[in-house]
Design a protein around this motif. Sequence first.
Motif, PDB file in Angstrom:
ATOM      1  N   PRO A  79     112.942 119.652   0.974  1.00 48.95           N
ATOM      2  CA  PRO A  79     111.563 120.279   1.500  1.00 48.95           C
ATOM      3  C   PRO A  79     111.720 121.638   2.089  1.00 48.95           C
ATOM      4  N   THR A  83     110.473 125.355  -3.980  1.00 48.23           N
ATOM      5  CA  THR A  83     110.307 124.426  -4.726  1.00 48.23           C
ATOM      6  C   THR A  83     110.797 124.946  -6.228  1.00 48.23           C
ATOM      7  N   ARG A 111     111.205 110.271  -2.793  1.00 50.03           N
ATOM      8  CA  ARG A 111     109.787 110.572  -2.839  1.00 50.03           C
ATOM      9  C   ARG A 111     109.371 111.909  -1.989  1.00 50.03           C
ATOM     10  N   LYS A 112     110.263 111.980  -0.804  1.00 51.44           N
ATOM     11  CA  LYS A 112     109.869 113.140   0.074  1.00 51.44           C
ATOM     12  C   LYS A 112     110.214 114.436  -0.458  1.00 51.44           C
ATOM     13  N   SER A 113     111.271 114.440  -1.145  1.00 52.21           N
ATOM     14  CA  SER A 113     111.919 115.741  -1.600  1.00 52.21           C
ATOM     15  C   SER A 113     110.944 116.288  -2.616  1.00 52.21           C
ATOM     16  N   GLY A 114     110.132 115.175  -3.324  1.00 48.39           N
ATOM     17  CA  GLY A 114     109.472 115.654  -4.649  1.00 48.39           C
ATOM     18  C   GLY A 114     110.210 115.409  -5.999  1.00 48.39           C
ATOM     19  N   GLU A 117     108.864 113.125  -8.854  1.00 41.93           N
ATOM     20  CA  GLU A 117     107.807 113.664  -9.416  1.00 41.93           C
ATOM     21  C   GLU A 117     108.415 114.528 -10.625  1.00 41.93           C
TER      22      GLU A 117
END
Length: 224
Positions: A79, A83, A111-114, A117
């Motif tokens: 985070p 990105t 999830r929090k790091s991305g 996705e």
Amino acid sequence: MKLLLTDSGITNGSIQDALVDLLGKPIDESSALCIPTAGYGAPDADPGGPWRFISGRSRNPMIDLGWESVGVLELTALPSIDTARWVSWVQEADVLLVNGGDALYLNHWMRKSGLVELLPSLPDMVYVGLSAGSMVMTPRIGQDFVGWKPPAGGDSTLGLVDFSIFPHLDHPACPDNTTAAAERWAAEIAGPAYAIDEQTAIKVAGGTVEVVSEGHWKLFNPAS
């Protein structure tokens, strides 16, 4: 994405052959990123565990297989990094090697790091999980394996496969992980669930699930 969900790493020739098949090329021509994050989350965690994983000095063969290159992707740092920069690191890798530890802690940071996705956009990526690194891909882990408590509670994980995993079946270092305990756990899980030992992995590719084993395993609640 292609998955090799192991109990204890690349512990035998059959599991290594499955890995090479998923890669589509030799290990020494493949680039890896290792993810140590889950190793920090367990209630009994210590900094030596992630170090042994990263350095290839753990008892679970993953990092020390002779990769062309190995880098570290620490999810808690992502985070704070641009990105596009870390996404490019992942996109350029052939395989993610994901440490064991605490599956719910790993789920939280995936999830929090991305990262979660990004995974569906990587059809050629091979994901190799070790224990909690495998369990995080399932819909839920069951209350027996809840250690770190997520803010929302529960035992839900990523659900990128439709079965759950009971690891370290009948392992002497895990005296509570008996076949009888696995049966009770599976009844609570309700959905399809595998109990696997250290010589077993689950290979998932193209919608096909295959158990790769030189040990023992059991499928509970098979889908009708």
